[in-house]
Design a protein around this motif. Sequence first.
Motif, mmCIF file in Angstrom:
data_model
loop_
_atom_site.group_PDB
_atom_site.id
_atom_site.type_symbol
_atom_site.label_atom_id
_atom_site.label_comp_id
_atom_site.label_asym_id
_atom_site.label_seq_id
_atom_site.Cartn_x
_atom_site.Cartn_y
_atom_site.Cartn_z
ATOM 1 N N VAL A 3 -41.712 11.382 82.911
ATOM 2 C CA VAL A 3 -41.243 12.476 83.268
ATOM 3 C C VAL A 3 -41.449 13.624 81.993
ATOM 4 C CG1 VAL A 3 -38.994 13.783 83.500
ATOM 5 C CG2 VAL A 3 -39.401 11.555 84.465
ATOM 6 N N PRO A 4 -42.012 14.591 82.065
ATOM 7 C CA PRO A 4 -42.098 15.636 81.081
ATOM 8 C C PRO A 4 -41.029 16.204 80.553
ATOM 9 C CG PRO A 4 -42.896 16.650 83.027
ATOM 10 C CD PRO A 4 -42.488 15.288 83.482
ATOM 11 N N GLY A 5 -40.470 16.297 79.281
ATOM 12 C CA GLY A 5 -39.407 16.842 78.799
ATOM 13 C C GLY A 5 -38.196 15.973 78.698
ATOM 14 N N LYS A 6 -37.622 15.293 79.766
ATOM 15 C CA LYS A 6 -36.759 14.307 79.706
ATOM 16 C C LYS A 6 -35.337 15.076 79.385
ATOM 17 C CE LYS A 6 -39.213 10.290 79.257
ATOM 18 N NZ LYS A 6 -40.515 10.683 78.940
ATOM 19 N N ASN A 7 -35.110 16.087 80.170
ATOM 20 C CA ASN A 7 -33.416 16.675 80.057
ATOM 21 C C ASN A 7 -32.901 16.124 81.131
ATOM 22 O OD1 ASN A 7 -33.993 18.369 82.247
ATOM 23 N ND2 ASN A 7 -34.772 20.006 80.806
ATOM 24 N N SER A 8 -31.558 16.290 81.421
ATOM 25 C CA SER A 8 -30.898 15.567 82.539
ATOM 26 C C SER A 8 -31.190 16.239 83.697
ATOM 27 C CB SER A 8 -29.277 15.779 82.223
ATOM 28 O OG SER A 8 -29.103 17.409 81.993
ATOM 29 N N TRP A 9 -31.829 17.292 83.844
ATOM 30 C CA TRP A 9 -32.038 18.039 85.255
ATOM 31 C C TRP A 9 -33.292 17.152 85.492
ATOM 32 C CZ3 TRP A 9 -29.721 20.354 89.055
ATOM 33 C CH2 TRP A 9 -28.511 20.923 88.420
ATOM 34 N N GLN A 10 -34.292 17.137 84.552
ATOM 35 C CA GLN A 10 -35.741 16.574 84.871
ATOM 36 C C GLN A 10 -35.445 15.020 85.273
ATOM 37 O OE1 GLN A 10 -37.342 17.574 81.257
ATOM 38 N NE2 GLN A 10 -38.699 19.019 82.206
ATOM 39 N N LEU A 11 -34.548 14.494 84.688
ATOM 40 C CA LEU A 11 -34.411 12.819 85.115
ATOM 41 C C LEU A 11 -33.626 12.710 86.343
ATOM 42 C CD1 LEU A 11 -33.048 11.597 81.530
ATOM 43 C CD2 LEU A 11 -35.283 11.024 82.454
ATOM 44 N N ALA A 12 -32.756 13.773 86.570
ATOM 45 C CA ALA A 12 -32.099 13.662 87.773
ATOM 46 C C ALA A 12 -32.930 14.007 89.147
ATOM 47 C CB ALA A 12 -30.931 14.682 87.924
ATOM 48 N N ASP A 13 -34.079 14.788 88.796
ATOM 49 C CA ASP A 13 -35.001 15.010 89.829
ATOM 50 C C ASP A 13 -35.743 14.201 90.069
ATOM 51 O OD1 ASP A 13 -36.174 17.123 91.539
ATOM 52 O OD2 ASP A 13 -38.079 16.947 90.153
ATOM 53 N N HIS A 14 -36.202 13.338 88.979
ATOM 54 C CA HIS A 14 -37.134 12.145 89.139
ATOM 55 C C HIS A 14 -36.674 10.974 89.660
ATOM 56 C CE1 HIS A 14 -40.254 9.481 88.080
ATOM 57 N NE2 HIS A 14 -39.474 8.658 87.680
ATOM 58 N N LEU A 15 -35.119 10.880 89.583
ATOM 59 C CA LEU A 15 -34.417 9.761 90.263
ATOM 60 C C LEU A 15 -33.988 10.278 91.674
ATOM 61 C CD1 LEU A 15 -32.507 8.721 87.354
ATOM 62 C CD2 LEU A 15 -34.075 7.475 88.207
ATOM 63 N N GLY A 16 -34.251 11.474 92.054
ATOM 64 C CA GLY A 16 -33.789 11.885 93.385
ATOM 65 C C GLY A 16 -32.354 12.542 93.668
ATOM 66 N N HIS A 17 -31.807 12.582 92.458
ATOM 67 C CA HIS A 17 -30.461 13.273 92.715
ATOM 68 C C HIS A 17 -30.630 14.741 92.786
ATOM 69 C CE1 HIS A 17 -28.575 9.661 91.403
ATOM 70 N NE2 HIS A 17 -29.390 9.624 90.418
ATOM 71 N N PRO A 18 -29.696 15.184 93.652
ATOM 72 C CA PRO A 18 -29.905 16.689 93.888
ATOM 73 C C PRO A 18 -28.979 17.824 92.867
ATOM 74 C CG PRO A 18 -27.949 15.934 95.048
ATOM 75 C CD PRO A 18 -28.716 14.769 94.652
ATOM 76 N N THR A 19 -28.512 17.007 91.952
ATOM 77 C CA THR A 19 -27.808 17.706 90.787
ATOM 78 C C THR A 19 -28.311 16.950 89.429
ATOM 79 O OG1 THR A 19 -25.823 16.699 90.811
ATOM 80 C CG2 THR A 19 -26.226 18.998 92.259
ATOM 81 N N ALA A 20 -27.778 17.679 88.418
ATOM 82 C CA ALA A 20 -27.911 16.638 87.304
ATOM 83 C C ALA A 20 -26.368 15.888 86.903
ATOM 84 C CB ALA A 20 -28.607 17.554 85.808
ATOM 85 N N ASN A 21 -25.498 16.147 87.799
ATOM 86 C CA ASN A 21 -24.309 15.483 87.088
ATOM 87 C C ASN A 21 -24.192 14.109 87.042
ATOM 88 O OD1 ASN A 21 -23.328 17.962 87.682
ATOM 89 N ND2 ASN A 21 -22.451 18.002 89.811
ATOM 90 N N PRO A 22 -24.814 13.405 87.720
ATOM 91 C CA PRO A 22 -24.561 11.804 87.499
ATOM 92 C C PRO A 22 -25.409 11.519 86.160
ATOM 93 C CG PRO A 22 -25.595 12.090 89.761
ATOM 94 C CD PRO A 22 -25.487 13.281 89.023
ATOM 95 N N ILE A 23 -26.311 12.088 85.853
ATOM 96 C CA ILE A 23 -27.092 11.771 84.619
ATOM 97 C C ILE A 23 -26.113 12.210 83.292
ATOM 98 C CG2 ILE A 23 -29.052 12.356 83.187
ATOM 99 C CD1 ILE A 23 -29.524 10.621 85.579
ATOM 100 N N GLU A 24 -25.552 13.625 83.660
ATOM 101 C CA GLU A 24 -24.780 14.002 82.668
ATOM 102 C C GLU A 24 -23.366 13.485 82.197
ATOM 103 O OE1 GLU A 24 -24.339 18.201 83.540
ATOM 104 O OE2 GLU A 24 -26.528 18.915 83.058
#
Length: 55
Positions: A3-24
């Motif tokens: 995943v380029p960058g690796k912020n919470s939004w990019q990780l959530a998107d890569h994992l298929g989450h609609p928001t970054a809330n679970p990662i945060e």
Amino acid sequence: MPVPGKNSWQLADHLGHPTANPIEWLLSRAAWDAGVLRDEVCAYVVEHLGILEGC
């Protein structure tokens, strides 16, 4: 993870989450216990590699 960058939004998107809330939540509010993690890693190593030293 590829995943380029690796912020919470990019990780959530890569994992298929609609928001970054679970990662945060995981990064900022989840309770961590180093002893429990150590025991889990040790059990994994013993199960998959059969190494008992240091556990």
